[in-house]
Design an enzyme around this catalytic site. Sequence first.
Site, short mmCIF file in Angstrom:
data_model
loop_
_atom_site.label_atom_id
_atom_site.label_comp_id
_atom_site.label_asym_id
_atom_site.label_seq_id
_atom_site.Cartn_x
_atom_site.Cartn_y
_atom_site.Cartn_z
N ASP A 1 0.86 -1.18 0.00
CA ASP A 1 0.00 0.00 0.00
C ASP A 1 0.90 1.23 0.00
O ASP A 1 1.72 1.40 0.91
CB ASP A 1 -0.91 0.00 1.24
CG ASP A 1 -1.80 1.22 1.30
OD1 ASP A 1 -2.90 1.17 0.72
OD2 ASP A 1 -1.41 2.23 1.93
N GLU B 1 -1.19 -1.20 -5.86
CA GLU B 1 -2.32 -0.43 -6.37
C GLU B 1 -1.99 0.14 -7.75
O GLU B 1 -0.90 0.67 -7.96
CB GLU B 1 -2.66 0.72 -5.42
CG GLU B 1 -3.00 0.28 -4.01
CD GLU B 1 -2.88 1.42 -3.02
OE1 GLU B 1 -3.93 1.90 -2.55
OE2 GLU B 1 -1.74 1.83 -2.75
N ASP C 1 -3.22 1.06 6.85
CA ASP C 1 -2.37 0.79 5.71
C ASP C 1 -2.12 -0.71 5.54
O ASP C 1 -2.02 -1.20 4.41
CB ASP C 1 -1.04 1.53 5.85
CG ASP C 1 -1.20 3.03 5.75
OD1 ASP C 1 -2.23 3.48 5.19
OD2 ASP C 1 -0.31 3.76 6.24
#
Length: 282
Positions: free
Chosen positions: A85, A169, A265
Site C-alpha cells: 500500500d 495499487e 495501511d
Amino acid sequence: MGWFDTVEWPKDRDGCRWNSTADGGQVRVYLQGVGHVRVHAHRKVEGVVKTVSVKREGRRWFVVLSCDEVPALNLAETGGVLGIDMGVTSFLTTSDGVHLPNPRHGRRNADRLAAAQRDLARKQRGSNRRRKARERVAGLHGKVRRQRLDHAHKTALWLVRHHDVIAHEGLRIGNMTQSASGTVEAPGTNVAQKSGLNRSVLDAGWGVFLNVLASKAESAGRVVVAVNPANTSRTCPSCGHCAKGNRVTQAGFVCVACGFAGHGDVVGATNVLRAGLALLRA
C-alpha cells in the site's frame, strides 16, 4: 553551447564506440569529435550495446546505454507473496505489517533549493555568476532525482529478492496530482491543502518506484500485478464489509460490522494482495 543536455548516437560503432579501449581495467567510450573519454562504470554492462547517449546534469556528465539480448537473472523461488500500500506518511506498507519510512528527499532539500533559486533570481542575465547559480540549482534538482532513484532501486530489489508475487495499487498519479485551483468562475476548495498533498505525492516518487519495480521483477522472473485501488482501505479483511466509517483515522481501522481492528495501511495492503491473487487465478 548549453543549448542541449542530451546527445544520442542511435547505433554503437556509428560515431561512437562503447568500451573502445578497455585496457588496464579502464572503461572508455569513444565519441566522434571528442575522442576517448574515461567512464566510471558502476556495474558491468550486460548484453549487446545498441545506442549510446551522453547526458548532462549540471556539471555532471552521464553515459546512458540501451542494450539488447540482456540475460535474464531468474532468482530462486521463495514462495513469498506480498501486497503493498503506497502512502506519503510511510512510503509503503506491506501486507505482513512492514512500514517503510518515506525519505522525503525533496522536503529535506527544499531550504537549500529555495536559497539557490533566490540567489539565481538576483543574478544579471547573461553573466557568468548567473550561469554558475543556474548550475547550482540544476545540481540540487539532480541530487534529489538521484536520491529518489537510488531509494526506488534499493526498495524494489528488496521486494523482488524475497517475494515471487508482488501486488500493488494501480495508481493514476497524474490524476491524483491535478491542481484543485479551478477557474475564476468556479474556484476550487481546499487549494492549499491539495497543493501540499500534491507536493508530497510527487516527492514520494511512486511512479519512478513502480517503473523500477516492474523492470526488476521482469528481469528476475517475478510477477507484479496492479489492482484497482478503489475501497482497498475501507474493506474489512475479516468479514468483507466495505464502509467509509471503517477508516476512523489515517492509521486506524475498525470495522463497523464485525469489530475487526488493525492498522489502516496494513488492511489496505492485505486487500491489495487478495485482489492481486484473485486476478492471477482468473
